[in-house]
Design a protein around this motif. Structure first.
Motif, PDB file in Angstrom:
ATOM      1  N   MET A   1       0.816  -1.179   0.000  1.00 39.98           N
ATOM      2  CA  MET A   1       0.000   0.000   0.000  1.00 39.98           C
ATOM      3  C   MET A   1       0.865   1.251   0.000  1.00 39.98           C
ATOM      4  O   MET A   1       0.646   2.158  -0.790  1.00 39.98           O
ATOM      5  N   ARG A   2       1.831   1.268   0.887  1.00 42.05           N
ATOM      6  CA  ARG A   2       2.724   2.432   0.972  1.00 42.05           C
ATOM      7  C   ARG A   2       3.488   2.629  -0.335  1.00 42.05           C
ATOM      8  O   ARG A   2       3.697   3.761  -0.776  1.00 42.05           O
ATOM      9  N   ALA A   3       3.886   1.541  -0.950  1.00 41.77           N
ATOM     10  CA  ALA A   3       4.632   1.637  -2.211  1.00 41.77           C
ATOM     11  C   ALA A   3       3.752   2.220  -3.319  1.00 41.77           C
ATOM     12  O   ALA A   3       4.216   3.027  -4.128  1.00 41.77           O
ATOM     13  N   LEU A   4       2.482   1.838  -3.352  1.00 41.95           N
ATOM     14  CA  LEU A   4       1.565   2.383  -4.353  1.00 41.95           C
ATOM     15  C   LEU A   4       1.352   3.878  -4.148  1.00 41.95           C
ATOM     16  O   LEU A   4       1.365   4.655  -5.104  1.00 41.95           O
ATOM     17  N   ILE A  42      -5.575   1.910   7.116  1.00 41.62           N
ATOM     18  CA  ILE A  42      -5.226   0.494   7.000  1.00 41.62           C
ATOM     19  C   ILE A  42      -4.136   0.124   7.999  1.00 41.62           C
ATOM     20  O   ILE A  42      -4.202  -0.923   8.640  1.00 41.62           O
ATOM     21  N   ALA A  43      -3.155   0.992   8.159  1.00 33.82           N
ATOM     22  CA  ALA A  43      -2.085   0.726   9.124  1.00 33.82           C
ATOM     23  C   ALA A  43      -2.647   0.633  10.546  1.00 33.82           C
ATOM     24  O   ALA A  43      -2.282  -0.266  11.317  1.00 33.82           O
ATOM     25  N   ALA A  75      -7.961  -1.199   0.272  1.00 36.78           N
ATOM     26  CA  ALA A  75      -6.823  -1.578  -0.570  1.00 36.78           C
ATOM     27  C   ALA A  75      -7.219  -1.587  -2.041  1.00 36.78           C
ATOM     28  O   ALA A  75      -6.461  -1.133  -2.907  1.00 36.78           O
ATOM     29  N   ARG A  76      -8.402  -2.084  -2.313  1.00 39.34           N
ATOM     30  CA  ARG A  76      -8.895  -2.099  -3.692  1.00 39.34           C
ATOM     31  C   ARG A  76      -9.028  -0.679  -4.239  1.00 39.34           C
ATOM     32  O   ARG A  76      -8.655  -0.393  -5.374  1.00 39.34           O
ATOM     33  N   HIS A  77      -9.538   0.218  -3.403  1.00 39.65           N
ATOM     34  CA  HIS A  77      -9.706   1.610  -3.824  1.00 39.65           C
ATOM     35  C   HIS A  77      -8.350   2.264  -4.106  1.00 39.65           C
ATOM     36  O   HIS A  77      -8.175   2.925  -5.134  1.00 39.65           O
ATOM     37  N   VAL A  78      -7.395   2.068  -3.208  1.00 37.85           N
ATOM     38  CA  VAL A  78      -6.067   2.658  -3.396  1.00 37.85           C
ATOM     39  C   VAL A  78      -5.403   2.084  -4.643  1.00 37.85           C
ATOM     40  O   VAL A  78      -4.805   2.816  -5.439  1.00 37.85           O
ATOM     41  N   ALA A  79      -5.509   0.784  -4.842  1.00 36.04           N
ATOM     42  CA  ALA A  79      -4.897   0.158  -6.020  1.00 36.04           C
ATOM     43  C   ALA A  79      -5.523   0.682  -7.309  1.00 36.04           C
ATOM     44  O   ALA A  79      -4.813   0.992  -8.276  1.00 36.04           O
TER      45      ALA A  79
END
Length: 126
Positions: A1-4, A42-43, A75-79
């Motif tokens: 997540m952080r990398a994205l 998320i964290a 996570a899906r939204h961020v991706a």
């Protein structure tokens, strides 16, 4: 997540279109901030789920399943946002974004789907 989130913010700072950096667009800035906020939520939920493992089974089930259900959606939204903001390049093998996207989708199905955990959360709350 952080990398994205990091890759997307870096891309917004460097990609130019129509003579200006696309990160100067306020709508994209707001979307990037939303991604960052979801990353932090998320964290926090992941930490709460880890700490819940030491609690009684009913409480543990409620917290862990609730966290899993929320994290899958977030996570899906961020991706999706990361891929969209990278444009067509977000799906190519050359960028790490596509690899992180796929990994998040695999993680979402590991140890039960979002729907399964949401139903467990509802059952343990009632």
């Amino acid at each position: 997540m952080r990398a994205l989130v990091a890759a997307t913010c870096e891309y917004l700072k460097t990609r130019k279109q129509f003579g200006r950096v696309i990160g100067s667009n306020q709508a994209l800035q707001h979307r990037a901030v939303d991604m960052f906020l979801l990353q932090e939520e998320i964290a926090a939920l992941t930490l709460a789920a880890q700490q819940a493992l030491a609690r009684p089974a009913v409480e543990r089930t409620r917290i862990v399943s609730g966290a899993k259900a929320y994290v899958c959606n977030a996570a899906r939204h961020v991706a999706n946002e990361a891929v969209q903001m990278h444009g067509g390049l977000g799906l190519t093998e050359e960028l790490d974004v596509s690899h992180y996207f796929r990994r998040l989708m695999v993680n979402a199905t590991l140890f039960g789907s979002r729907d399964e955990h949401f139903n467990r959360f509802l059952a343990s709350t009632a």
